[in-house]
Write an enzyme that holds these catalytic residues in place. Structure first.
Site, PDB file in Angstrom:
ATOM      1  N   CYS A   4      54.064 104.234  66.608  1.00 30.04           N
ATOM      2  CA  CYS A   4      54.890 103.678  67.692  1.00 30.04           C
ATOM      3  C   CYS A   4      55.010 104.704  68.821  1.00 30.04           C
ATOM      4  O   CYS A   4      55.457 105.829  68.597  1.00 30.04           O
ATOM      5  CB  CYS A   4      56.271 103.306  67.154  1.00 30.04           C
ATOM      6  SG  CYS A   4      57.448 102.901  68.450  1.00 30.04           S
ATOM      7  N   HIS A  98      63.875  98.663  73.899  1.00 27.29           N
ATOM      8  CA  HIS A  98      64.126  99.471  75.100  1.00 27.29           C
ATOM      9  C   HIS A  98      64.612  98.575  76.221  1.00 27.29           C
ATOM     10  O   HIS A  98      64.220  97.421  76.328  1.00 27.29           O
ATOM     11  CB  HIS A  98      62.864 100.220  75.543  1.00 27.29           C
ATOM     12  CG  HIS A  98      61.702  99.314  75.835  1.00 27.29           C
ATOM     13  ND1 HIS A  98      60.914  98.784  74.851  1.00 27.29           N
ATOM     14  CD2 HIS A  98      61.234  98.819  76.998  1.00 27.29           C
ATOM     15  CE1 HIS A  98      59.991  98.010  75.391  1.00 27.29           C
ATOM     16  NE2 HIS A  98      60.166  98.002  76.695  1.00 27.29           N
TER      17      HIS A  98
HETATM   18  P1  5GP Z   1      57.785  96.327  78.044  1.00 28.23           P
HETATM   19  O1  5GP Z   1      56.619  95.689  78.759  1.00 28.23           O
HETATM   20  O2  5GP Z   1      57.507  96.436  76.563  1.00 28.23           O
HETATM   21  O3  5GP Z   1      59.111  95.713  78.365  1.00 28.23           O
HETATM   22  O4  5GP Z   1      57.888  97.793  78.632  1.00 28.23           O
HETATM   23  C1  5GP Z   1      57.131  98.869  78.191  1.00 28.23           C
HETATM   24  C2  5GP Z   1      57.149  99.877  79.303  1.00 28.23           C
HETATM   25  O5  5GP Z   1      56.790 101.122  78.750  1.00 28.23           O
HETATM   26  C3  5GP Z   1      56.176  99.593  80.443  1.00 28.23           C
HETATM   27  O6  5GP Z   1      56.908  99.488  81.668  1.00 28.23           O
HETATM   28  C4  5GP Z   1      55.218 100.790  80.427  1.00 28.23           C
HETATM   29  O7  5GP Z   1      54.856 101.220  81.721  1.00 28.23           O
HETATM   30  C5  5GP Z   1      56.019 101.844  79.682  1.00 28.23           C
HETATM   31  N1  5GP Z   1      55.229 102.783  78.912  1.00 28.23           N
HETATM   32  C6  5GP Z   1      54.232 102.487  78.020  1.00 28.23           C
HETATM   33  N2  5GP Z   1      53.730 103.616  77.466  1.00 28.23           N
HETATM   34  C7  5GP Z   1      54.444 104.642  78.006  1.00 28.23           C
HETATM   35  C8  5GP Z   1      54.394 106.072  77.824  1.00 28.23           C
HETATM   36  O8  5GP Z   1      53.608 106.623  77.059  1.00 28.23           O
HETATM   37  N3  5GP Z   1      55.277 106.807  78.568  1.00 28.23           N
HETATM   38  C9  5GP Z   1      56.184 106.235  79.420  1.00 28.23           C
HETATM   39  N4  5GP Z   1      56.990 107.060  80.098  1.00 28.23           N
HETATM   40  N5  5GP Z   1      56.251 104.903  79.613  1.00 28.23           N
HETATM   41  C10 5GP Z   1      55.397 104.122  78.922  1.00 28.23           C
HETATM   42 ZN    ZN Z   2      59.445 103.223  67.349  1.00 29.47          ZN
END
Ligand code: 5GP
Ligand code: ZN
Length: 108
Positions: A4, A98
């Site tokens: 993860c 998140h």
């Molecule tokens: P979701 O689409 O799941 O709501 O949001 C996931 C978010 O995590 C996305 O906005 C993406 O840019 C961010 N994200 C994914 N991998 C990483 C990472 O390795 N580092 C950081 N800082 N953000 C990440």
């Molecule tokens: Zn996790």
């Protein structure tokens, strides 16, 4: 959870730009910001999504909500979104709970 990405960020195995930390959560800048302010609020413990978190741990849930609103108030003029994408169809891509704090206007 060994594969993860957010567990790895919490553990310090993947670098991130830390914005704030509380007892149960961390706040760091999104790697691909969609707005001038784009901070992710992430519980230190693994939950699959916010529904899983809400069902299983009200202490951590409250801590996540407080850290998110505190970061938003510190960084923005007080106008912000606090969004939890939940499930693939809603755009969730990282399956560790998140919230996204986004705002157009940084505090001067
Ligand atoms: P979701 O689409 O799941 O709501 O949001 C996931 C978010 O995590 C996305 O906005 C993406 O840019 C961010 N994200 C994914 N991998 C990483 C990472 O390795 N580092 C950081 N800082 N953000 C990440
Ligand atoms: Zn996790």
């Amino acid at each position: 959870m060994s594969d993860c990405v957010f567990c790895k960020i919490v553990a310090g195995e993947i670098p991130s730009k830390l914005v704030a930390e509380s007892e149960h959560a961390i706040a760091f800048n999104d790697i691909k910001p969609a707005q001038p302010i784009h901070v992710l609020i992430v519980p230190k413990k693994h939950f699959n999504d916010v529904a899983d978190l809400a069902a299983r741990d009200e202490v951590v849930l409250l801590d996540v909500m407080r850290l998110g609103t505190q970061v938003a108030e510190d960084l923005s003029i007080g106008s912000f979104r606090f969004q939890f994408n939940t499930g693939e169809e809603a755009g969730q891509t990282v399956f560790h709970a998140h919230g996204h704090i986004t705002s157009k206007t940084p505090r001067a």
